[in-house]
Write an enzyme that holds these catalytic residues in place. Sequence first.
Site, PDB file in Angstrom:
ATOM      1  N   HIS A 421       0.826  -1.200   0.000  1.00  0.00           N
ATOM      2  CA  HIS A 421       0.000   0.000   0.000  1.00  0.00           C
ATOM      3  C   HIS A 421       0.866   1.260   0.000  1.00  0.00           C
ATOM      4  CE1 HIS A 421      -2.127   3.310   2.086  1.00  0.00           C
ATOM      5  NE2 HIS A 421      -3.122   2.935   1.311  1.00  0.00           N
ATOM      6  N   CYS A 752      33.801   3.893 -25.766  1.00  0.00           N
ATOM      7  CA  CYS A 752      33.007   4.074 -24.550  1.00  0.00           C
ATOM      8  C   CYS A 752      33.745   5.058 -23.645  1.00  0.00           C
ATOM      9  CB  CYS A 752      32.750   2.750 -23.838  1.00  0.00           C
ATOM     10  SG  CYS A 752      34.171   1.660 -23.665  1.00  0.00           S
TER      11      CYS A 752
END
Length: 804
Positions: A421, A752
């Site tokens: 919840h 990279c």
Amino acid sequence: MPKKSPNVLWFEDLSRGDVALVGGKNSSLGEMVRQLGKKGIKVPGGFATTADAYRAYLTANDLDARIDDIISRWQDHKITLHEAGSQVRAMILQGDWPKDIEADILKSYRELSRRAKTTDLPVAVRSSATAEDLPDASFAGQQETYLNVRGEKAVLAACRRCYASLFTDRAITYRQLKGFGHTKVALSIGVQRMVRSDTGGSGVMFSIDTESGFDKVALITAAWGLGENVVQGAVNPDEYEVYKPFLTKKSLTPIVKKSLGAKEIKMIYAGTTSGETKNVPTSKAERAAFVLSDAEILDLARMAVTIEAHYGQPMDMEWARDGDTGELFIVQARPETVQSRIDAGAIKSYTVKKAGKPLLKGLSVGSAVATGRVSIIESAHEIDQFVDGSILVTSTTDPDWVPIMKRASAIVTDHGGRTSHAAIVSRELGLPAIVGTGNATHILHDEQEVTVSCAGGDEGVIYEGIAEFSSETLRLDDLPETKTKVMLNLANPSAAFRWWRLPFDGVGLARMEFVVNNALKVHPMALVHFERLKDEAAKAQIAELTKGFADKTEYFIDGLARGLSQIAAVAYPRPVIVRMSDFKTNEYAELLGGREFEPHEENPMIGFRGASRYYSPRYEAGFALECKAIRRLRRDMGFDNVIVMIPFCRSPHEADRVLATMAKHGLKRGKDGLQVYVMGEIPANVILAEAFAERFDGFSIGSNDLTQLTLGVDRDAEDLAQLFDESDPAVLWMIESLIARAHKARAKVGLCGQAPSNDPAFAKLLVEAGIDSISVTPDSFVAVKRNVAEAEAATRKPKARKSA
């Protein structure tokens, strides 16, 4: 079959268009019973009372005007919310059933018992508001559910209590917040055969990732016993994620995440007939075991796919496993209400720049960062003590907490998972939350200044003090197309899904060592030779981490494959280049058990690292575990988009030895489409580019190592920092030469590194040199994409002729 009545309808007579008649929950159950039973979705049978029956109950007891009056007095601030809710509930509970409604409910309950070949069938009695589960509101747990209700009197009493629950304080507050008129909402009641999940298990399932909205995975949480503990966040459940596109291939097991929850308690029947349940401690065996088998995880994920396809939208579902028969049932299904409505044209990214010491960790909800003072609220009775704008810290929440949750800047709980919840409401309110910390209410104190960070992926961190952080919104709707592929560097699997909306061309660098260091924590050789370990403290820690694995090396293989699979999943079918482990010896030594297997080196940067380890007797058995993980990732899980990359390979001869060792351990270049790349980070890789190209399918330029080895500059030396320059002519010559020579040999070349994002001129040089791909961190992607597009446009422009 009993004849239809205006008061009661059987599930099989309902469809999803009947929300006004029986509410979102019951109309959805009817839809699944009617349409999805033949597709393998099992839904426990039952019936629903109609909204008309609710209205008739209010009218028969002369409640309409009285309820309107009480609500009006509350809205005029003449009475408190608590007083208003209490008065309305009391009136409803004291009402009498109209004879026809009572008769219809009891007749239907007897028929349901008859169908089950019993009397006084145990049922679940669930509320279903007519405004419930609409696309922009979850109504999570606003009305009550009563389990294990047996006997006619008990069923009628539970139904009356469901009616009253339409006016709990939380339900009134939620309707006010969402703009629903209190008298416009009616209540239907679902009476449904109980699944014996008290002796089995239950949980919640989403057909998308709840935090990122990534639509290619299903998220499943599971705990022992009845499902209320998972929904309310009273337990830290097991968590699983499954890559949905592979579920049609029965030979594959695409479970990309399996996380064992603490599951300290379970909810079981209290032995009464009126719906009481109780929590009892779980056994040590239950806590140490996963609730679901791999086969059950995959079965549930297939159900999620079927239900999502039928409804045509992401879904939030509750499931239960019968402990007597082992059958899996879907007991609720409703639309997912948060991620499916987020602006797909933008990603908001948060970065913590400077923070105090970490105090606690848990599961992150959302990706935001919040700072503020702690307000600890132990129970709903203390809600009046909450300070607006504070960080709400509590053990767990239920719908009674919504009034203060919407006044908090962040939420932290001791218990609960990503489908609890607290997590669902935090998402809906747009608040960062960290759930399942274990002991936040014990560690933190009122008025303490802290930072709640959900910026690092699945794991949220609470830092001491007010941290410095930044946020950036990346717009994706006007990005240019580029011929040069722009890829991502990814290391953290738990953060990978949040970048799924970026239009990237693959993953140019997935760092294996991040998974080893952060998730596995153990030196692979310490698992291979566990019995030989002399460090008793490390041995005890390893034993704790690997409990549940009969073969300790399986802990490494399984964990590494699953970690990398999350990166592979977010890119599939685009390529994902996984670099095999590239720790230096001093870094390997810091892993649990590592000091017994690593030599001391004066200069680890150019020492026993990369390729040289893989065929060495010192580490080959550890490298074999890496190979087995990659093989499982590609063959068993289905991620054949994974390319292997070898770092710091010093010579063609060494390349041959590495490739032979890989083949020996199940990874043969070319077999099943396996490509193998090599890092271009040593001058020898450039000088002998043609020889390396014969052995590898591509190069990935590691500009940091290539710069330091070309210029002879230690990249970590502060006094030499001004000499470390990736744009130095010597380094640029190396890069241009490697691109040209590799292409001549028909090998691909990428880079990279961050230089293309920091320096548009550097991006332009790479484009002019004809590089195939550039790989950058996700937060640099948009800038690099634009830099590359501008560079490509510039290189296409004809050069002006010189005047005569």
